[in-house]
Design an enzyme around this catalytic site. Structure first.
Site, short mmCIF file in Angstrom:
data_model
loop_
_atom_site.label_atom_id
_atom_site.label_comp_id
_atom_site.label_asym_id
_atom_site.label_seq_id
_atom_site.Cartn_x
_atom_site.Cartn_y
_atom_site.Cartn_z
N HIS A 132 -16.13 9.17 45.28
CA HIS A 132 -14.82 9.52 44.99
C HIS A 132 -14.08 10.16 45.91
CE1 HIS A 132 -12.03 10.85 41.97
NE2 HIS A 132 -11.74 11.67 42.78
N GLU A 133 -14.80 11.36 46.51
CA GLU A 133 -14.11 12.03 47.24
C GLU A 133 -13.83 11.34 48.79
OE1 GLU A 133 -12.77 14.77 46.54
OE2 GLU A 133 -13.88 14.95 44.63
N HIS B 89 -10.88 9.49 48.75
CA HIS B 89 -9.68 10.13 49.28
C HIS B 89 -9.75 10.68 50.73
CE1 HIS B 89 -8.45 11.46 45.02
NE2 HIS B 89 -9.68 12.16 44.96
N ASP C 22 -6.61 14.59 39.74
CA ASP C 22 -5.92 13.58 40.58
C ASP C 22 -4.79 13.09 39.78
OD1 ASP C 22 -7.69 13.75 42.47
OD2 ASP C 22 -8.83 12.11 42.00
ZN LIG Z 1 -10.31 13.13 43.16
#
Ligand SMILES: [Zn+2]
Length: 367
Positions: free
Chosen positions: A61-62, A65, A169
């Site tokens: 997930h990171e 980003h 988020d």
């Molecule tokens: Zn996030």
């Protein structure tokens, strides 16, 4: 923000990945969760695989980003994983709301993609009947259970992160979307307000359905919302302040012929922390940043050396009409500690250093 101690475990895509020390709390957590099975070997094994799978999902997930940010031209300082989640720390936060929107949305999209992949994997391995199996986490003893829980966790991560409230988020997605229409400052206020309403609903709804987790999440969201507001106010103040209003006319000048000991004496007078070093023609030859002086003090040797041999060449001249925010970036990017400030005609009107800027940021403007 002080995150406390974290450990570098490696680099992926040239981004350092760190574990926050609290991650080790997972060991007693695993022990606690597997205790009902009498610490059965296979239960501990599969539970550990599950924990790794969940944190792997958070890590990806990171990276959603971080890699989107890279694609748009922003580098990521590092990614930190802790038991309550992960954070990708960007070197510079995007001012462009469209960029912020893409970077933010990429994280949850990774989770939904992972959930779909795991669902396919489960169907291939176990057929359509994979879902009804319902064991509690303390009873996990086969890969089917692990895959299933990781899939569900990714759906949960997707939904949780889309809650339209800071620091999730969803809060940023909401803010960036509104900002595209009405500008950044107002959009933050609106997003913060919506976040606080969400938080209150979480608490009330949580109590109503008899959950303890929801009210805790609600309280967490409520207080985080204010932080985001503070951060933005901070940025705005730097943006609205001109360097010339912070610059100092009088400066303590050092000379290339001065010794380090001379410089320490001037430093100890406490008026100025970073200095420009002048040559005999009256031009700037270099700079003596505070950490050079502190290094000399702590080593205590070679203090009779002339500044001509000890100074740094990093200094610069800036326009007094720059904003404090722009100056902050220049200091950071060029590794500069002190600068000449000039008026529109290029005439020197004073100096500005990290110390003055730091004091301004900390609200104690002293001139
Ligand atoms: Zn996030």
């Amino acid at each position: 923000m002080n995150l406390g101690r974290s450990f570098l475990i490696g680099r992926l895509f040239n981004i350092p990945v760190r574990l926050h020390w609290t991650i080790f709390l997972l060991i007693p957590f695993i022990a606690f969760q597997t205790a009902p099975s009498g610490y059965a070997y296979e239960n501990i094994f599969w539970f550990t695989i599950l924990v790794i799978g969940v944190f792997g999902s958070v890590l990806l997930h990171e990276y959603g980003h971080a890699l989107t940010a890279r694609f748009l031209g922003y580098s990521t300082r590092d990614i930190i994983l802790s038991p309550i989640g992960g954070v990708a720390r960007l070197e510079k936060f995007p001012k462009d709301s469209k960029h912020e929107l893409w970077i933010t949305i990429a994280g949850p999209l990774v989770n939904i993609a992972l959930a779909i992949i795991f669902a396919f994997l489960l169907v291939i391995l176990y057929g359509m009947g994979f879902l009804p199996a319902s064991a509690t986490v303390s009873e996990i003893d086969n890969p089917n259970e692990v895959l299933r829980i990781i899939m569900i966790t990714n759906i949960a991560l997707f939904l949780f992160n889309l809650i339209p409230a800071f620091p999730m988020d969803g809060g940023r997605i909401l803010r960036a979307s509104i900002a595209l229409i009405i500008g950044r400052e107002k959009s933050t206020k609106i997003a913060v307000t919506i976040g606080k309403i969400m938080a209150v609903l979480f608490v009330i709804g949580g109590i109503y359905v008899g959950s303890t987790t929801l009210p805790i999440i609600g309280i967490f969201i409520f207080f985080s919302a204010g932080n985001e507001m503070k951060q933005l106010g901070h940025e705005q103040r730097l943006n609205d302040t001109l360097v010339k209003s912070l610059s100092r006319e009088e400066q303590v000048k050092l000379h290339i012929g001065d010794t380090i000991l001379d410089a320490i004496a001037r430093y100890n007078e406490g008026v100025q922390r970073n200095f420009l070093v002048y040559n005999s023609l009256g031009y700037v030859a270099g700079a003596l940043p505070e950490y050079y002086i502190q290094q000399a003090i702590s080593s205590g040797v070679g203090l009779d050396k002339k500044l001509g041999q000890y100074m740094s060449t990093a200094w610069t001249s800036v326009s007094g009409n720059l904003s404090a925010l722009e100056l902050f970036d220049i200091f950071k990017k060029q590794g500069v500690a002190i600068a000449h400030v000039m008026d529109d005609d290029g005439v020197i009107i004073g100096i500005i250093d990290r110390n003055i800027l730091g004091n301004f940021i900390n609200n104690e403007v002293d001139k």
